[in-house]
Design a protein around this motif. Structure first.
Motif, PDB file in Angstrom:
ATOM      1  N   LYS A  24       9.576 -18.096  29.313  1.00 54.91           N
ATOM      2  CA  LYS A  24       8.835 -19.131  28.613  1.00 54.91           C
ATOM      3  C   LYS A  24       7.891 -18.362  27.697  1.00 54.91           C
ATOM      4  O   LYS A  24       6.907 -17.805  28.143  1.00 54.91           O
ATOM      5  N   GLY A  25       8.232 -18.279  26.453  1.00 51.65           N
ATOM      6  CA  GLY A  25       7.370 -17.499  25.573  1.00 51.65           C
ATOM      7  C   GLY A  25       8.041 -17.263  24.244  1.00 51.65           C
ATOM      8  O   GLY A  25       9.037 -17.912  23.918  1.00 51.65           O
ATOM      9  N   LYS A  26       7.520 -16.295  23.501  1.00 53.78           N
ATOM     10  CA  LYS A  26       8.026 -16.108  22.146  1.00 53.78           C
ATOM     11  C   LYS A  26       9.437 -15.532  22.117  1.00 53.78           C
ATOM     12  O   LYS A  26       9.908 -14.958  23.115  1.00 53.78           O
ATOM     13  N   LYS A  27      10.076 -15.731  20.973  1.00 52.52           N
ATOM     14  CA  LYS A  27      11.416 -15.184  20.754  1.00 52.52           C
ATOM     15  C   LYS A  27      11.329 -14.257  19.550  1.00 52.52           C
ATOM     16  O   LYS A  27      10.490 -14.454  18.680  1.00 52.52           O
ATOM     17  N   PRO A  28      12.226 -13.261  19.489  1.00 53.33           N
ATOM     18  CA  PRO A  28      12.153 -12.373  18.325  1.00 53.33           C
ATOM     19  C   PRO A  28      12.534 -13.101  17.040  1.00 53.33           C
ATOM     20  O   PRO A  28      13.274 -14.083  17.088  1.00 53.33           O
ATOM     21  N   ASP A  33       0.517  -9.568  18.467  1.00 49.59           N
ATOM     22  CA  ASP A  33       1.538 -10.568  18.153  1.00 49.59           C
ATOM     23  C   ASP A  33       2.027 -10.382  16.711  1.00 49.59           C
ATOM     24  O   ASP A  33       3.223 -10.411  16.432  1.00 49.59           O
ATOM     25  N   ARG A  34       1.073 -10.146  15.816  1.00 48.10           N
ATOM     26  CA  ARG A  34       1.396  -9.936  14.399  1.00 48.10           C
ATOM     27  C   ARG A  34       2.248  -8.676  14.223  1.00 48.10           C
ATOM     28  O   ARG A  34       3.253  -8.691  13.517  1.00 48.10           O
ATOM     29  N   ILE A  35       1.840  -7.616  14.870  1.00 42.33           N
ATOM     30  CA  ILE A  35       2.574  -6.349  14.739  1.00 42.33           C
ATOM     31  C   ILE A  35       3.996  -6.501  15.289  1.00 42.33           C
ATOM     32  O   ILE A  35       4.965  -6.062  14.680  1.00 42.33           O
ATOM     33  N   ASP A  36       4.103  -7.164  16.429  1.00 38.23           N
ATOM     34  CA  ASP A  36       5.407  -7.394  17.059  1.00 38.23           C
ATOM     35  C   ASP A  36       6.319  -8.176  16.110  1.00 38.23           C
ATOM     36  O   ASP A  36       7.497  -7.834  15.948  1.00 38.23           O
ATOM     37  N   ASP A  37       5.765  -9.203  15.474  1.00 44.44           N
ATOM     38  CA  ASP A  37       6.554 -10.001  14.522  1.00 44.44           C
ATOM     39  C   ASP A  37       7.044  -9.150  13.354  1.00 44.44           C
ATOM     40  O   ASP A  37       8.191  -9.247  12.933  1.00 44.44           O
ATOM     41  N   LEU A  38       6.139  -8.312  12.836  1.00 42.87           N
ATOM     42  CA  LEU A  38       6.503  -7.473  11.686  1.00 42.87           C
ATOM     43  C   LEU A  38       7.637  -6.515  12.055  1.00 42.87           C
ATOM     44  O   LEU A  38       8.563  -6.316  11.264  1.00 42.87           O
ATOM     45  N   PRO A  44      12.728  -4.323  35.806  1.00 45.65           N
ATOM     46  CA  PRO A  44      12.660  -5.788  35.928  1.00 45.65           C
ATOM     47  C   PRO A  44      11.234  -6.328  36.104  1.00 45.65           C
ATOM     48  O   PRO A  44      11.012  -7.519  35.953  1.00 45.65           O
ATOM     49  N   THR A  45      10.265  -5.445  36.384  1.00 45.27           N
ATOM     50  CA  THR A  45       8.880  -5.919  36.534  1.00 45.27           C
ATOM     51  C   THR A  45       8.269  -6.315  35.194  1.00 45.27           C
ATOM     52  O   THR A  45       7.214  -6.929  35.163  1.00 45.27           O
ATOM     53  N   ASN A  46       8.911  -5.930  34.081  1.00 40.34           N
ATOM     54  CA  ASN A  46       8.351  -6.252  32.768  1.00 40.34           C
ATOM     55  C   ASN A  46       9.172  -7.274  31.988  1.00 40.34           C
ATOM     56  O   ASN A  46       8.828  -7.614  30.856  1.00 40.34           O
ATOM     57  N   VAL A  47      10.272  -7.723  32.572  1.00 41.98           N
ATOM     58  CA  VAL A  47      11.182  -8.602  31.833  1.00 41.98           C
ATOM     59  C   VAL A  47      10.507  -9.932  31.487  1.00 41.98           C
ATOM     60  O   VAL A  47       9.551 -10.346  32.140  1.00 41.98           O
ATOM     61  N   GLY A  48      10.994 -10.582  30.432  1.00 46.16           N
ATOM     62  CA  GLY A  48      10.410 -11.871  30.017  1.00 46.16           C
ATOM     63  C   GLY A  48       9.580 -11.687  28.765  1.00 46.16           C
ATOM     64  O   GLY A  48      10.117 -11.495  27.685  1.00 46.16           O
ATOM     65  N   ARG A  52       5.942 -17.464  32.393  1.00 41.57           N
ATOM     66  CA  ARG A  52       4.708 -17.955  31.789  1.00 41.57           C
ATOM     67  C   ARG A  52       4.693 -17.497  30.343  1.00 41.57           C
ATOM     68  O   ARG A  52       5.121 -16.379  30.052  1.00 41.57           O
ATOM     69  N   SER A  53       4.185 -18.347  29.463  1.00 39.55           N
ATOM     70  CA  SER A  53       4.138 -17.961  28.057  1.00 39.55           C
ATOM     71  C   SER A  53       3.052 -16.904  27.870  1.00 39.55           C
ATOM     72  O   SER A  53       2.194 -16.720  28.734  1.00 39.55           O
ATOM     73  N   GLU A  54       3.110 -16.231  26.732  1.00 43.63           N
ATOM     74  CA  GLU A  54       2.103 -15.210  26.429  1.00 43.63           C
ATOM     75  C   GLU A  54       0.711 -15.812  26.493  1.00 43.63           C
ATOM     76  O   GLU A  54      -0.221 -15.194  27.000  1.00 43.63           O
ATOM     77  N   LYS A  55       0.591 -17.034  25.978  1.00 45.59           N
ATOM     78  CA  LYS A  55      -0.723 -17.679  25.965  1.00 45.59           C
ATOM     79  C   LYS A  55      -1.226 -17.906  27.391  1.00 45.59           C
ATOM     80  O   LYS A  55      -2.392 -17.689  27.701  1.00 45.59           O
ATOM     81  N   GLU A  56      -0.303 -18.328  28.266  1.00 45.51           N
ATOM     82  CA  GLU A  56      -0.700 -18.560  29.659  1.00 45.51           C
ATOM     83  C   GLU A  56      -1.139 -17.256  30.340  1.00 45.51           C
ATOM     84  O   GLU A  56      -2.070 -17.250  31.142  1.00 45.51           O
TER      85      GLU A  56
END
Lengths: 168, 359
Positions: A117-121, B142-147, B167-171, B230-234
């Protein structure tokens, strides 16, 4: 079957082996998670992959089945389940598909959830399969060179170049 | 900008400003990302690693127009001292410093941004801000990741999200960490209680330099464990919501100490300050311990002549690699302890020689 501790369906069936005796536990995801993490009382200790896997694999499998599972290898990167279990690191993105059945409960155990549940590339996930194939092709090319099978290596190199060109 | 220039500067995150900076030293967020067309690092050949490093270096450096100047360092080319220097500055992890094969790091000016290539995952993006600034750090990362994601194919699964080596970092691949200075909770022996309650809500507590490291100088890193579902915001909110409560407990403990045992406290702080200003040889552990006391003393108004920025700098500059880079020679442990004491005496007794507070 219902969870032994609540009304939810039991999705985890745990066999506990202690001093030659075995006890069966039937729990829902939430209570199984609670059960499996209890006793890890060290402050700040993150669940270890090896530990979580060991607990999970003891569930309903025979030694023979476990040995077979250990030998299973990812067709893309070549990592065996045994290697993953040992080092706690996966070999390529395809492992999540290839070992899905084994990883699913592990992931549920670590995160309590199994759906992102979160962003997508920005780039859509389209063509993922083809891109993952590149991993296999590069590996096979390297193996072909090592075996001095240059004809096959050349063939693979051309295919890789073709795929890479479509992605630029 | 070159690597050696960092010796004379202070990272933005050490400013000692930002919200709640008396208790929250810094906020860090990192993202774990992998390329879809390469094996993860554990299965990557030397050639794979070299290809990944080159590809990501090119792409990462392209974002510099939007994110300011980036210094790129080939970590594989560095000697041990320089690698340790980057670890002490929190720009690379210990694992990245000790790893083998092609790898690098791109560092943003002000040291707020660092992009590690070929760590446990192909790319680890990190944003480090001063004080409690989870939202600010998230907006930037978030901005850097998008770029970057406009230029590469991240390994992404429609149901599991970003795929990672472990697998502890997946998602989401997001780890939000807040570095807190909690000396009063340690002194009043309440820190364990705080840890136990944090564990119940799936937050992890670690020492200053990440997993497995000891908490030094009463610094603790609080971070989310869960990255999936959980979303990044959460995840950002989860950490943001709990930190004020810990700050509150720490302040209560400080008030209690001031009220109940101000004299003892003042004595401890003054002694610590005294040792730092006069010692002839001192280990980095003892230095951390004493600096922590002095830091608390500044915050409680027991020490008035030492600015926080200057003190924060000392935490970094008295560490082994920093000390050797500043003095310009490699030193063994015993000589380092003598050099550290000399550095502290100069820095704390005569400001003009210590280069303190100028950057």
């Amino acid at each position: 079957m219902k969870c032994q501790k609540c009304e939810r369906p039991a999705t985890f069936h745990i066999t506990e082996l202690e001093g030659g005796k075995h006890t069966e536990l039937h729990l829902c995801e939430q209570h199984a998670r609670q059960y499996l993490t209890q006793g890890e009382g060290e402050p700040g200790s993150a669940p270890t992959i090896a530990g979580a896997l060991a607990q999970q694999l003891a569930v309903g499998q025979t030694a023979e089945e476990l040995a077979q599972l250990d030998q299973r290898a990812c067709p893309i990167c070549g990592i065996t389940f045994y290697e993953f279990r040992n080092q706690g690191r996966l070999g390529c993105p395809h492992d999540y598909v290839c070992f899905e059945k084994e990883l699913e409960p592990l992931i549920a155990n670590i995160h309590g959830e199994t759906v992102h549940k979160g962003k997508k590339p920005k780039h859509g996930a389209s063509g993922t399969q083809q891109r993952t194939e590149l991993i296999r092709m590069r590996r096979e090319m390297k193996e072909a060179i090592e075996k001095e099978n240059y004809e096959k290596a050349k063939e693979l190199r051309d295919q890789i170049k073709k795929i890479e060109a479509t992605q630029e | 900008m070159e690597l050696n220039d960092l010796t004379n500067t202070t990272g933005e995150w050490l400013r000692g400003s930002g919200p709640q900076a008396d208790i929250v030293m810094s906020t860090r967020i990192r993202l774990a990302r992998n390329l879809a067309e390469f094996p993860f690092i554990s299965r990557a050949s030397d050639q794979d690693r070299a290809d990944i490093e080159k590809l990501l270096r090119d792409r990462v450096l392209k974002i510099r127009e939007q994110s300011g100047e980036l210094l790129y360092v080939n970590v594989s080319d560095l000697d041990r001292l320089d690698r340790q220097f980057l670890v002490e500055r929190q720009l690379i992890s210990r694992e990245h410093a000790e790893a083998k094969g092609a790898r690098g790091v791109a560092i943003g000016s002000g040291e707020q941004i660092s992009l590690m290539i070929n760590e446990e995952d192909h790319l680890r993006i990190q944003c480090l801000h001063s004080g409690l600034d989870v939202q600010g750090a998230w907006d930037q990362i978030d901005r850097i990741d998008d770029l970057i994601s406009e230029q590469v194919n991240y390994a992404f699964h429609p149901r599991l999200g970003y795929l990672t080596a472990c697998p502890t970092n997946v998602g989401t691949g997001v780890r939000v960490s807040v570095l807190m200075h909690l000396p009063a909770l340690v002194l009043t022996r309440q820190i364990d209680k705080v840890f136990r309650s944090l564990q119940k809500i799936s937050l992890a507590v670690r020492g200053l330099y990440g997993e497995g490291s000891q908490a030094m100088g009463d610094f603790y890193q609080i971070s989310n464990q869960q990255t999936l579902g959980r979303s990044e915001k959460e995840l950002v909110d989860q950490v943001t919501d709990v930190v004020p409560a810990i700050i509150h407990y720490e302040r209560e403990a400080r008030d209690f100490l001031i009220k109940e045992s101000q004299q003892t406290l003042h004595d401890q702080v003054s002694r610590a300050y005294g040792i730092l200003r006069t010692a002839q040889t001192i280990s980095s552990e003892e230095t951390m311990h004493l600096l922590s006391k002095v830091r608390m003393g500044i915050n409680l108004g027991l020490i008035a002549d030492l600015p926080m920025l200057k003190l924060n700098e000392l935490f970094i500059r008295t560490q082994p690699a920093h000390l050797q880079k500043i003095s310009g020679v490699e030193l063994n442990t015993a000589d380092r302890n003598i050099e550290r004491a000399r550095f502290l005496r100069r820095y704390l007794n005569r400001e003009e020689d210590g280069n303190g507070g100028k950057n």
